[in-house]
Design an enzyme around this catalytic site. Structure first.
Site, PDB file in Angstrom:
ATOM      1  N   TYR A 178       7.987  37.687  29.085  1.00 18.09           N
ATOM      2  CA  TYR A 178       9.125  36.851  29.451  1.00 18.09           C
ATOM      3  C   TYR A 178       9.262  35.590  28.591  1.00 18.09           C
ATOM      4  O   TYR A 178      10.346  35.255  28.124  1.00 18.09           O
ATOM      5  CB  TYR A 178       8.968  36.475  30.923  1.00 18.09           C
ATOM      6  CG  TYR A 178      10.042  35.611  31.533  1.00 18.09           C
ATOM      7  CD1 TYR A 178      11.315  36.114  31.783  1.00 18.09           C
ATOM      8  CD2 TYR A 178       9.763  34.296  31.925  1.00 18.09           C
ATOM      9  CE1 TYR A 178      12.296  35.337  32.383  1.00 18.09           C
ATOM     10  CE2 TYR A 178      10.731  33.514  32.531  1.00 18.09           C
ATOM     11  CZ  TYR A 178      11.998  34.034  32.763  1.00 18.09           C
ATOM     12  OH  TYR A 178      12.951  33.249  33.359  1.00 18.09           O
ATOM     13  N   LYS A 182      12.554  33.482  26.412  1.00 14.82           N
ATOM     14  CA  LYS A 182      13.017  32.138  26.739  1.00 14.82           C
ATOM     15  C   LYS A 182      12.848  31.196  25.548  1.00 14.82           C
ATOM     16  O   LYS A 182      13.699  30.342  25.291  1.00 14.82           O
ATOM     17  CB  LYS A 182      12.259  31.609  27.955  1.00 14.82           C
ATOM     18  CG  LYS A 182      12.654  32.271  29.262  1.00 14.82           C
ATOM     19  CD  LYS A 182      14.131  32.058  29.576  1.00 14.82           C
ATOM     20  CE  LYS A 182      14.514  32.540  30.965  1.00 14.82           C
ATOM     21  NZ  LYS A 182      15.957  32.381  31.252  1.00 14.82           N
TER      22      LYS A 182
END
Length: 332
Positions: A178, A182
């Site tokens: 993840y 980002k």
């Protein structure tokens, strides 16, 4: 104190706002608060039933009977779908592109890097980074199209807002699938914050040359944990070590995050964090990013550098101790 006056830099009354991921969580909370401030709102997500339910609540938050609301079902991992969304919004908005686009779409699938299949990690990049990048690309193509000087109008500044995560500043073990997505959004935001000035500069000479119809400002919001159905699903997948390492993260409600973010946008901020721990994480990773406040962010950076002299060794030490005590993940 830090250079901002009383002027509202993010007026949305009577303006049209598009919010991706607007059917749930932070996106829905943002949509409701902007409706309360008089905006016309379009929410975008995949699931029609969730969009319909969300739109009822957003419409109920309106303060003016002339406000308008709309939803569009789309898969934003497909660039063509993002362009369709912008075309549909423009047609719905009487031929004018939206004034604000806020990218909130995406979800977190945590896990240790080697335990998460590569296909899942590609999906994370698609649903986190590419939904934002595709939306930004379609939006800026609309906004930055040159207009002949004779057709120029005096339009308010437009705003493109990314939703990122403090994990883009300081990553934590267990967010390997993840955090990179980002971090890519943060890098894209910094790049666009420079590129957009070329177009804004062209508008300064619009009496001589073709230029975009309005100035554009880029912003990025960096929440920590947000209490939502997505967060509940994330907690089911999250390794126990990750939960231990992020004990300082006290999740906020979607409304709390939306309120802090909108207040910061009204002050004209660029990189926006929503709680004290997030501010400190931002301070240690500002690098060459534009500052919200020269003095405030410099002091924050100094403080953060001192704090993280202890934090990073502590995180690494806890991970080492966890492995020493518990062995390999999943009992391997």
């Amino acid at each position: 104190m830090f250079g901002y006056g009383a002027k509202n830099e993010f007026v949305v009354e009577n303006r049209t706002v598009v919010i991706t991921g607007g059917s749930d969580g932070m996106g829905r909370a943002v949509a409701m608060q902007l409706a309360e401030k008089g905006a016309n709102v379009v929410i975008v997500a995949r699931t029609v039933s969730k969009l319909q339910a969300a739109l009822e609540g957003i419409t109920a938050a309106a303060t003016n009977p002339k406000q308008r609301f709309h939803f569009i079902s789309a898969d934003l991992t497909d660039a063509a779908e993002c362009e369709r969304v912008l075309e549909e919004v423009t047609a719905w908005n009487e031929g004018m592109p939206p004034d604000v686009v806020w990218c909130c779409a995406g979800f977190c699938n945590p896990g240790f890097f080697v335990d998460v299949p590569i296909q899942t990690q590609r999906q994370q990049m698609d649903t986190v980074y590419w939904t934002a990048a595709n939306t930004a690309h379609a939006t800026l193509k609309k906004w930055l199209a040159p207009i002949h000087p004779s057709a120029q109008m005096s339009l308010p500044k437009r705003h493109l807002i990314f939703t990122c995560s403090t994990l883009a500043f300081v990553s934590i073990a267990g967010y390997g699938p993840y955090s990179p997505a980002k971090a890519a959004i943060r890098s894209l935001s910094d790049t666009l914050s420079q590129e957009i000035e070329m177009y804004n500069g062209a508008r300064a000479q619009r009496h001589q040359n073709a230029a975009p119809a309005a100035d554009v400002k880029i912003h990025t919001v960096f929440p920590m944990g947000i209490l939502s159905p997505g967060f509940d699903n994330e907690q089911k997948l999250k390794p126990a070590l990750t939960k231990k390492l992020e004990e300082a993260d006290k999740p906020q409600t979607p409304r709390e995050v939306a309120t802090v973010a909108i207040d910061a946008l009204e002050r004209g901020e660029y990189l926006i964090t929503t709680m004290f721990v997030g501010h400190v994480m931002k301070g240690t990773a500002l690098g060459p990013s534009p500052r919200n406040s020269l003095i405030g962010d410099t002091l924050l950076s100094w403080l953060s550098s001192l704090v993280f002299l202890q934090v990073i060794p502590d995180l690494r030490g806890k991970a080492f101790k966890w492995g020493k005590t518990n062995g390999l993940p999943n009992g391997n």
